[in-house]
Design a protein around this motif. Structure first.
Motif, PDB file in Angstrom:
ATOM      1  N   THR A 235      16.432   3.136  -7.560  1.00 11.23           N
ATOM      2  CA  THR A 235      16.534   2.396  -6.301  1.00 11.23           C
ATOM      3  C   THR A 235      15.203   1.710  -6.070  1.00 11.23           C
ATOM      4  OG1 THR A 235      18.077   4.018  -5.366  1.00 11.23           O
ATOM      5  CG2 THR A 235      16.937   2.550  -3.822  1.00 11.23           C
ATOM      6  N   GLN A 236      15.233   0.371  -5.921  1.00  7.01           N
ATOM      7  CA  GLN A 236      13.989  -0.379  -5.787  1.00  7.01           C
ATOM      8  C   GLN A 236      13.296  -0.060  -4.464  1.00  7.01           C
ATOM      9  OE1 GLN A 236      13.903  -4.569  -6.937  1.00  7.01           O
ATOM     10  NE2 GLN A 236      12.753  -5.041  -5.084  1.00  7.01           N
ATOM     11  N   ILE A 237      11.977   0.187  -4.555  1.00  9.30           N
ATOM     12  CA  ILE A 237      11.153   0.398  -3.363  1.00  9.30           C
ATOM     13  C   ILE A 237      10.514  -0.913  -2.931  1.00  9.30           C
ATOM     14  CG2 ILE A 237       9.158   1.611  -2.431  1.00  9.30           C
ATOM     15  CD1 ILE A 237       9.721   3.870  -4.351  1.00  9.30           C
ATOM     16  N   PHE A 238       9.842  -1.566  -3.871  1.00  8.08           N
ATOM     17  CA  PHE A 238       9.285  -2.891  -3.572  1.00  8.08           C
ATOM     18  C   PHE A 238       8.927  -3.567  -4.883  1.00  8.08           C
ATOM     19  CE2 PHE A 238       5.341  -0.589  -4.090  1.00  8.08           C
ATOM     20  CZ  PHE A 238       4.452  -1.520  -4.581  1.00  8.08           C
ATOM     21  N   SER A 259       0.418   9.364   3.193  1.00 10.87           N
ATOM     22  CA  SER A 259       1.427   9.233   4.240  1.00 10.87           C
ATOM     23  C   SER A 259       1.634   7.791   4.681  1.00 10.87           C
ATOM     24  CB  SER A 259       1.025  10.084   5.451  1.00 10.87           C
ATOM     25  OG  SER A 259      -0.231   9.662   5.953  1.00 10.87           O
ATOM     26  N   GLU A 260       0.653   6.908   4.407  1.00  8.30           N
ATOM     27  CA  GLU A 260       0.731   5.533   4.899  1.00  8.30           C
ATOM     28  C   GLU A 260       0.979   4.515   3.797  1.00  8.30           C
ATOM     29  OE1 GLU A 260      -1.886   2.531   7.796  1.00  8.30           O
ATOM     30  OE2 GLU A 260      -2.725   4.433   7.092  1.00  8.30           O
ATOM     31  N   TYR A 261       0.386   4.727   2.613  1.00 12.84           N
ATOM     32  CA  TYR A 261       0.425   3.718   1.562  1.00 12.84           C
ATOM     33  C   TYR A 261       0.932   4.300   0.243  1.00 12.84           C
ATOM     34  CZ  TYR A 261      -2.586   0.752   4.493  1.00 12.84           C
ATOM     35  OH  TYR A 261      -3.105  -0.021   5.509  1.00 12.84           O
ATOM     36  N   ILE A 262       1.445   3.414  -0.608  1.00 13.44           N
ATOM     37  CA  ILE A 262       1.612   3.675  -2.034  1.00 13.44           C
ATOM     38  C   ILE A 262       0.600   2.800  -2.756  1.00 13.44           C
ATOM     39  CG2 ILE A 262       3.141   3.491  -4.030  1.00 13.44           C
ATOM     40  CD1 ILE A 262       5.499   3.894  -2.195  1.00 13.44           C
ATOM     41  N   TYR A 263      -0.199   3.399  -3.643  1.00 18.79           N
ATOM     42  CA  TYR A 263      -1.200   2.670  -4.397  1.00 18.79           C
ATOM     43  C   TYR A 263      -0.744   2.544  -5.850  1.00 18.79           C
ATOM     44  CZ  TYR A 263      -4.189   3.956  -0.447  1.00 18.79           C
ATOM     45  OH  TYR A 263      -4.715   4.147   0.805  1.00 18.79           O
ATOM     46  N   ILE A 264      -0.880   1.370  -6.428  1.00 20.00           N
ATOM     47  CA  ILE A 264      -0.559   1.139  -7.834  1.00 20.00           C
ATOM     48  C   ILE A 264      -1.819   0.609  -8.505  1.00 20.00           C
ATOM     49  CG2 ILE A 264       0.983   0.027  -9.472  1.00 20.00           C
ATOM     50  CD1 ILE A 264       2.417   1.784  -7.449  1.00 20.00           C
ATOM     51  N   LEU A 265      -2.338   1.358  -9.449  1.00 20.12           N
ATOM     52  CA  LEU A 265      -3.513   0.941 -10.205  1.00 20.12           C
ATOM     53  C   LEU A 265      -3.049   0.545 -11.594  1.00 20.12           C
ATOM     54  CD1 LEU A 265      -6.636   0.747 -10.395  1.00 20.12           C
ATOM     55  CD2 LEU A 265      -6.589   3.075 -11.282  1.00 20.12           C
ATOM     56  N   LYS A 283       2.250  -0.891   2.067  1.00 20.25           N
ATOM     57  CA  LYS A 283       2.296  -0.186   3.341  1.00 20.25           C
ATOM     58  C   LYS A 283       3.737   0.171   3.675  1.00 20.25           C
ATOM     59  CE  LYS A 283       0.322  -0.375   7.989  1.00 20.25           C
ATOM     60  NZ  LYS A 283      -0.443  -1.206   8.961  1.00 20.25           N
ATOM     61  N   LYS A 284       4.010   1.443   3.851  1.00 23.37           N
ATOM     62  CA  LYS A 284       5.376   1.911   4.024  1.00 23.37           C
ATOM     63  C   LYS A 284       5.986   1.474   5.349  1.00 23.37           C
ATOM     64  CE  LYS A 284       4.346   6.143   1.451  1.00 23.37           C
ATOM     65  NZ  LYS A 284       4.306   7.614   1.531  1.00 23.37           N
ATOM     66  N   SER A 285       5.153   1.451   6.406  1.00 16.03           N
ATOM     67  CA  SER A 285       5.696   1.238   7.745  1.00 16.03           C
ATOM     68  C   SER A 285       6.306  -0.138   7.934  1.00 16.03           C
ATOM     69  CB  SER A 285       4.602   1.475   8.789  1.00 16.03           C
ATOM     70  OG  SER A 285       3.513   0.587   8.576  1.00 16.03           O
ATOM     71  N   ASP A 286       5.725  -1.172   7.301  1.00 15.57           N
ATOM     72  CA  ASP A 286       6.253  -2.525   7.507  1.00 15.57           C
ATOM     73  C   ASP A 286       6.616  -3.224   6.193  1.00 15.57           C
ATOM     74  OD1 ASP A 286       3.800  -3.010   6.425  1.00 15.57           O
ATOM     75  OD2 ASP A 286       2.959  -4.025   8.179  1.00 15.57           O
ATOM     76  N   ASN A 287       6.651  -2.461   5.078  1.00 14.44           N
ATOM     77  CA  ASN A 287       7.024  -3.014   3.770  1.00 14.44           C
ATOM     78  C   ASN A 287       6.123  -4.161   3.325  1.00 14.44           C
ATOM     79  OD1 ASN A 287       9.253  -1.273   3.476  1.00 14.44           O
ATOM     80  ND2 ASN A 287      10.499  -2.612   4.762  1.00 14.44           N
ATOM     81  N   SER A 288       4.888  -4.183   3.803  1.00 10.48           N
ATOM     82  CA  SER A 288       3.949  -5.216   3.379  1.00 10.48           C
ATOM     83  C   SER A 288       3.131  -4.712   2.206  1.00 10.48           C
ATOM     84  CB  SER A 288       3.020  -5.601   4.531  1.00 10.48           C
ATOM     85  OG  SER A 288       2.228  -4.486   4.925  1.00 10.48           O
TER      86      SER A 288
END
Length: 771
Positions: A235-238, A259-265, A283-288
């Motif tokens: 299931t696509q997240i972003f 709790s607030e972000y997903i980080y991709i390095l 940012k999880k809260s607003d999908n930005s």
């Protein structure tokens, strides 16, 4: 505090480093061909190992110890070493023609190296994807067979999931192609799923983030992050646009989440071996989402920033904060010889490795002994705990309560000492233990030490006085204490503590054995051998009591029972008897806990059954649910006279008992005073004095005649004579006293001699009559 790594090392323009953290919290950092270490609580790094020139060194914690994986930039070999020193290390694995390192992971007591070989006599860049595994002995192995992966297969992702190792392979390598997921559950490799065949999307990794499994793909210029269910359905997240330049070769990807972000390095590699590094923050809260650029550098494929507790920095001195996974925490619940683990922290997907070879989380029906479990999360972070299972055993607070410790290889542990934490249960039977003291002792020349914690435990007791009017049975919670000892080694420069062990909960009794019986070491085992219960007294199940005397009996159960009940048989002087139930039945009594109940005629109301008769003796029986005797019957022989003096005392088993005496006493009154000298001066009155009394106390002690006793009868008085807590019962109140015995005892057991003792009462100051 966040520390920029470039303040610690000179990296020039390269980010080719990796980190690892040992079980003892030592941090290891690989930079170029060097590995640096920093022990816990230290502030500086020191050089630990230098790999051959032209290598890149990666530190890994494998089976609780540090190893190093080295790759050669000329693709000549990959090497695993342990026993590292400044310039050398023992080789425990070597891979010829090794070209690309994709990942290293601990699984099933083996170290798996995921990468590729360049096997081409013409020197072309053709890779064969492979996975090699080694144990910690110097034997090379290739696992799985090389034919499992085809020419140019790229191994794009790997993770531990549900107790198995998964590796995703992209057939066709850099050119893209169908995707296959391989699985190793500890018995060998199988193809777990081929339905990921969704070319032109390219799979770049599987990762645990929080408690979920993530998949990372690159789809026609877009970077895509998916969540996967237990059937690996996506299931696509972003998604995030990264461009579609045809010169893009591949990506190295890592994910982290708070709790607030997903980080991709990720590192973007081109055919011309130029690298660009990116940090995507979603940012999880607003999908930005936004893109944070890290300066161009070498491939940072094994940059494990989530293992580095000071954060991640870049060459420009800018800092982006990462909430690294919390340290792995192992909570241990011990019930008898069963161990229940609760693991939190780290990144879920835990793998368990016990010292006896087991790989389950919890253990049941174990034998006594010391067990160590190493918990590895899905990112390779590790923690371990040692658990000491011992048979249930009582200790006495007046005897040594010892813990013997010995270190392995003490010669490798500078400044070695041992730390012991003493925990006690404040609320009895709550299973909540609180640390009351931390003790530390240096190791001797053999790396050993012995702790004696009896003083700490004995001081924690606060025995409550019993109620003379209460005629019910109860747990005597104040005569027994549940405790636990947790311990660890402390060593290094500067010395640092390791992880504390977990041990069984033990019992300590407010009392003590004689030195001879303690030294034998088997007193309590002999006492309970073959018994279902034992009386906690030294009267051999028989005692003389006066008609109006108080008394208490205490006992423990050795075996589990559904219920216990009490009966009494009253024998009268006219030859008749009467049997009846006594006290209340106890459902599901607790094994190895002390029960106490009042046992005298007046407390139990035995005179009320037949007031016109005189009680000669009575027997108290404790029965199980099937009316079978649990303990030997306890018999009281009744002295028809009334008691004149009676004393409540704490015996050497930590329970209350009463001794009564009918004889006369000899009163002794004395005073003590403190006097100061005064200067009267040149003018003074006839009533003035040079001495003034500033403190005066009265001592009203007396001698009690205990009667004529044989040597055997005197020995039965020893629990009373040696008690450290004695109270005289006066008008149903307790008066603290001390006893002083001084009698000549004949060797002849049959000879009767007079016995007396001195009762020392509290000093009287500021006399007030009783109301």
């Amino acid at each position: 505090m966040a520390i920029n790594l470039y303040e610690l090392f000179s990296f020039e323009d390269r980010l080719n480093y990796a980190t690892a953290k040992g079980v003892d919290e030592t941090l290891y950092v690989g930079v170029e061909n060097k590995i640096y270490e920093r022990p816990q609580f230290a502030t500086e790094f020191s050089l630990l190992y230098t790999a051959p020139s032209g290598s890149v060194a990666f530190p890994i914690i494998f089976n609780g110890k540090l190893v190093c994986f080295e790759t050669r930039l000329d693709s000549s070999y990959g090497t695993v070493r342990d026993q590292l020193s400044r310039t050398s290390g023992r080789i425990i694995g070597k891979i010829p023609d090794f070209r690309k390192l994709w990942g290293i992971i601990n699984f099933n007591n083996r170290l798996y190296i995921i990468g590729s070989q360049r096997i081409d006599s013409l020197g072309n860049f053709k890779d064969i994807g492979g996975i090699w595994s080694i144990d910690d002995t110097p034997v090379y192995s290739n696992d799985p067979p090389s034919e499992l992966f085809g020419n140019n297969d790229a191994l794009r992702g790997w993770t531990l999931y549900n107790g198995a190792l998964y590796v995703a392979a992209e057939i066709g390598g850099a050119l893209g192609g169908p995707e296959t997921l391989y699985k190793n559950d500890g018995t060998g490799w199988t193809t777990d799923r081929t339905a990921l065949n969704d070319t032109p999307k390219r799979l770049f990794g599987y990762h645990f983030v929080g408690s979920e499994l993530r998949a990372v793909q690159f789809d026609t210029g877009d970077f895509v992050l998916y969540s996967l269910d237990n059937d690996l359905e996506k299931t696509q997240i972003f998604s995030f646009p990264l461009g579609t330049e045809s010169s893009f070769s591949n990506y190295a990807v890592q994910t982290e989440e708070d709790s607030e972000y997903i980080y991709i390095l990720l590192t973007q590699a081109r055919f011309d071996f130029d690298y660009e590094n990116y940090l995507i923050r979603y940012k999880k809260s607003d999908n930005s989402s936004d893109l944070l650029t890290i300066p161009s550098a070498e491939n940072i494929l094994l940059l494990k920033f989530n293992d580095f507790d000071e954060g991640f920095g870049n060459a420009l001195g800018q800092y982006q904060s990462f909430n690294e996974p919390s340290p792995i925490n192992i909570e241990v619940d011990i019930e008898g010889f069963n161990i229940d683990l609760t693991v939190t922290g780290g990144v879920p997907g835990y793998v368990y490795q016990w010292s006896d070879g087991a790989q389950t989380e919890d253990r049941t029906n174990l034998s006594p002994g010391i067990y160590t479990v190493v918990v590895t999360d899905s990112q390779g972070n590790q923690a371990q705990v040692t658990i000491n299972l011992e048979s249930a055993e009582f200790q006495f607070s007046k005897n040594p309560v010892i813990l013997e410790l010995s270190a392995e290889n003490p010669e490798t542990k500078p400044n070695l000492s041992f730390v012991c934490e003493v925990e006690v249960e404040q609320d009895y039977l709550s299973d909540n233990l609180t640390k009351i003291i931390t003790l530390e002792q240096p190791a001797d020349e053999n790396g050993e030490t012995i702790f004696d914690v009896s003083a700490a435990l004995d001081a924690y007791f606060d025995n409550e006085l019993p109620s003379l009017s209460n005629a019910s049975i109860s747990l005597k919670k104040d005569s027994i204490l549940r405790y636990r000892l947790r311990y660890t080694e402390k060593f290094g420069n500067p010395p640092a503590e390791g992880q504390f062990t977990q041990a069984n909960i033990f019992y300590v009794i407010k009392g003590g054995l004689s030195d001879i019986e303690y030294a034998k070491g088997n007193f309590f085992n002999q006492l309970i051998d073959g018994s279902r219960g034992i009386w906690f007294n030294w009267n051999k199940n028989q005692k003389t009591i006066f008609q109006n005397q108080y008394d208490f009996l205490s006992f423990i159960l050795v075996s589990a029972l559904d219920a216990i009940k009490f009966e009494v048989k009253i024998n009268y002087t006219d030859g008749t008897f009467y049997e009846t139930s006594l006290l209340n039945q106890i459902e599901a009594p607790i094994v190895f806990e002390v029960y106490q109940f009042p046992s005298s005629i007046i407390q139990l109301g035995l005179d009320d059954y037949f007031p016109s008769k005189t009680i000669k003796s009575y027997q108290i029986s404790i029965l199980d649910q099937n009316d079978k005797l649990i303990l030997d019957k306890f018999q009281y022989n009744v002295e028809q006279n009334k008691v004149k003096r009676q004393f409540l005392y704490l015996n050497t088993l930590g329970v209350w008992a009463v001794e009564g005496f009918n004889s006369n006493s000899e009163l002794k009154l004395s005073t003590e005073e403190e006097v100061i000298q005064k200067n009267l001066g040149v003018k003074f009155k006839p009533t003035d004095t040079k001495e003034e009394v500033v403190r005066k106390t009265g001592n009203m002690d007396d001698k009690v005649f205990a009667g004529f006793k044989t040597k055997e009868e005197i020995e039965h008085l020893f629990p009373f004579i040696l008690s450290e807590s004695v109270y005289e019962i006066v008008k149903n109140e307790f008066v603290p006293v001390r006893l002083n015995f001084s009698n000549n005892v004949e060797d002849d057991f049959e000879k009767i001699i007079p016995v007396e003792f001195e009762v020392i009462k509290p000093p009287i100051k500021n006399y007030t009559p009783s109301l």
